[in-house]
Motif scaffolding. Sequence first.
Motif, PDB file in Angstrom:
ATOM      1  N   GLU A 568     -10.923-147.592   4.373  1.00  0.00           N
ATOM      2  CA  GLU A 568      -9.759-146.797   4.765  1.00  0.00           C
ATOM      3  C   GLU A 568      -8.648-146.987   3.735  1.00  0.00           C
ATOM      4  N   LEU A 569      -7.867-145.932   3.524  1.00  0.00           N
ATOM      5  CA  LEU A 569      -6.847-145.965   2.477  1.00  0.00           C
ATOM      6  C   LEU A 569      -5.475-146.385   2.986  1.00  0.00           C
ATOM      7  N   PHE A 571      -3.379-144.154   3.936  1.00  0.00           N
ATOM      8  CA  PHE A 571      -2.568-142.953   3.767  1.00  0.00           C
ATOM      9  C   PHE A 571      -3.516-141.776   3.559  1.00  0.00           C
ATOM     10  N   ASP A 572      -3.029-140.579   3.846  1.00  0.00           N
ATOM     11  CA  ASP A 572      -3.822-139.361   3.669  1.00  0.00           C
ATOM     12  C   ASP A 572      -3.700-138.930   2.219  1.00  0.00           C
ATOM     13  N   THR A 593      -4.733-147.762  -3.803  1.00  0.00           N
ATOM     14  CA  THR A 593      -4.783-148.275  -2.443  1.00  0.00           C
ATOM     15  C   THR A 593      -4.879-149.792  -2.480  1.00  0.00           C
ATOM     16  N   TYR A 644     -11.680-138.138  -0.731  1.00  0.00           N
ATOM     17  CA  TYR A 644     -11.422-138.291   0.703  1.00  0.00           C
ATOM     18  C   TYR A 644     -10.855-136.996   1.273  1.00  0.00           C
ATOM     19  N   ASP A 646      -9.117-137.218   4.184  1.00  0.00           N
ATOM     20  CA  ASP A 646      -7.862-137.707   4.760  1.00  0.00           C
ATOM     21  C   ASP A 646      -7.730-139.173   4.357  1.00  0.00           C
ATOM     22  N   ASP A 647      -7.472-140.050   5.315  1.00  0.00           N
ATOM     23  CA  ASP A 647      -7.316-141.463   4.967  1.00  0.00           C
ATOM     24  C   ASP A 647      -8.569-142.286   5.208  1.00  0.00           C
ATOM     25  N   ARG A 648      -9.581-141.714   5.885  1.00  0.00           N
ATOM     26  CA  ARG A 648     -10.757-142.520   6.233  1.00  0.00           C
ATOM     27  C   ARG A 648     -12.063-141.742   6.235  1.00  0.00           C
TER      28      ARG A 648
END
Length: 685
Positions: A568-569, A571-572, A593, A644, A646-648
């Motif tokens: 996961e980052l 952030f989007d 990230t 990505y 989005d963020d995940r």
Amino acid sequence: MRGVAEPFRRDVDGLTGLLILAIVVSNAGLMPTAAAPAAVECLFVVAGYLVTVRLVDACADGRPDLVEVVDRGLRRVVPAMLVVLAATTLLAIVVTPPGELAAFGLDLSASVLLVANIRFADPAFAAGHAREDSLLLHMWLPSALLQLAAIGTAAAAAMHRFAPRSLVLPAVGIAAVLALGLVLLSQPQLERPGYLLTHHHAWSFLAGALAALIALPARLPAWGRQGLAACALVLIGLAVLAPPPNGQSLIGTTALGVAAAVAMLASNAHGPTLAGRLLALPPLRLLGLMAFSLYLWHWPVLVGARLFVGEDMPLVESGLAVGIAFGLGYLSWDLVETPLRREHMKRSWRLLVGGMASAVMVIVGVILTASGGLPERNPQTAQLEESLHRLATRSQRAACLASDAALPPAADCTDGPGAASGGAEVILWGDSQGAHFAPALASLARDMSFSVRQITKPDCPPLLAVAQTGRNAADDVECATFTEAAIEEITRQRTTRLVIIAGLWSRLTDDRPIAGADPGPFTLLADHATASESVADSRRVFARALQSTVSEITSRGVPVLLVGQVPELGFDVVTCVLRARFNERDERACMETDTESALARLAFSNGVIQLIADGSLMIEAYLPAHSICRKGRCKVAHGGTPIYADDRHLNDIGSTLLAGDLASMIAPHLFASSGPMPPQRPSRL
């Protein structure tokens, strides 16, 4: 039964000001985020108290003018709200890319129509764009408050006409108990959209109404009222500053604050106590008088600053933004609220002007949405946004993400040469995290001549016999039914040679944030042996459930490939890139990230997956983080384009980049006994 003797109490103004201040500084990141929900619930208590006091006073002479009560409330709310909405619309046009501006148009129309809480509670809103960065997200609170005020006024009119006064107090008490019972049954969570809906706050609003209807006995000793008020003020502070309880339930956090707010209001009913005088001090009363305008301004200022700066603001910048919000709030109260609350024009003219202004704002919102967010402002960004949207859409096929307990249709969600036969040699089972591997598997199916079926459902981990505590009971039952149907379909298929299981495991095993970012909803798992009350309990349930699920499949002779979660980052990345491109900022900040914290959130689930795989020859483990993160950095983009969605979740490009790894894991199961393996695609990461 009678109303409070002093309808306009200075201590209530001060209490309101402190509650709004707690919300503002919490949203700015200047104090723990636990402050916001408790303060919000106390605000509903104060609102219920004030509305009830005005209604009781209006009914006191036997001929209530409820229209005047409503008119006074609208004069307080509508002018300042329309000014803030107009200014925020101009800000949105200047700093937001087309997709966000189109979504803002819907937010704007919903805010004007006072249904913003319903708009923001829609799961489609949460999935459509970054909720925390919506310029009008805060409008859910005025919408919910005014909805409850309208319902309360209508109920008061009906009871005044048809019911004896002796029934009012019992009716309000019963309604409060029922509303609280509804909340306890539904167990709302801080991150869940349902928390924004009106019925989740009716209990605290009605508690405030009870505080207005039941005054403490006048003969109560002064020291008793003084002590009660002092304790209430301290308890409100403790409730506001308390950390959120395990499981993120709001009830435990806010119940103390609600009870204390009721006690504070009741203890000052027959005259101010020392705590009441403290709240009535001129600075606090001024803060209370301008509280509504301050609340309206603070969120657009904070979000606008983040949009303009393009990153999380340090404390100094956040403090400066709060200062700007205070200045705008004071000016709005002094120049808009205060003058227009005085009756300078007839009621009919006020309604006409206010209605026309509201209609104009709704029309503006419709235009922004219908035009696609005015893409002509920046055609290059609009083109990039469309391209990234296509990549994200292909990685999350709507038809193959179940919306109920039924499995996605095999005809639409099977790829490869053998798709028409109805069978599948490979089955992909998971939640939305599993779905983003579908493009890579579909591509491999075409290249390597096998069929693959996708069985996925968002927010439904592929685990047997578990419950997610704090979740809506109907959603839990639906997920359990879907999971059982998936297992039944997997074991029924005679052509299946491999089952791939993937999920958003960190949501069940780790509640730590990524570099200070919100990690999203964390859900405690429970099973027949453990009623989870901690992350440690949830981890034990996860390990047992995953082992049990895999064993159920391998016992039928079908091998399993367990897939770890992608990092996961925090952030989007798509939103970050689009905002940077639109505002002509450096996009490189969107490609960085916190690798350490991202991998830390995956450590437990990856360890369990590897341990299960090591214990059986029929189980293999694939951990994408090992491919995406190398040499202390996690890959966020490929050739300058985000991988990505989005963020995940990976987009089509990110999924395809892992195809080589997946091919090497799949091929032995498909071709071990049927001749030489076809050429395998090398990993591109």
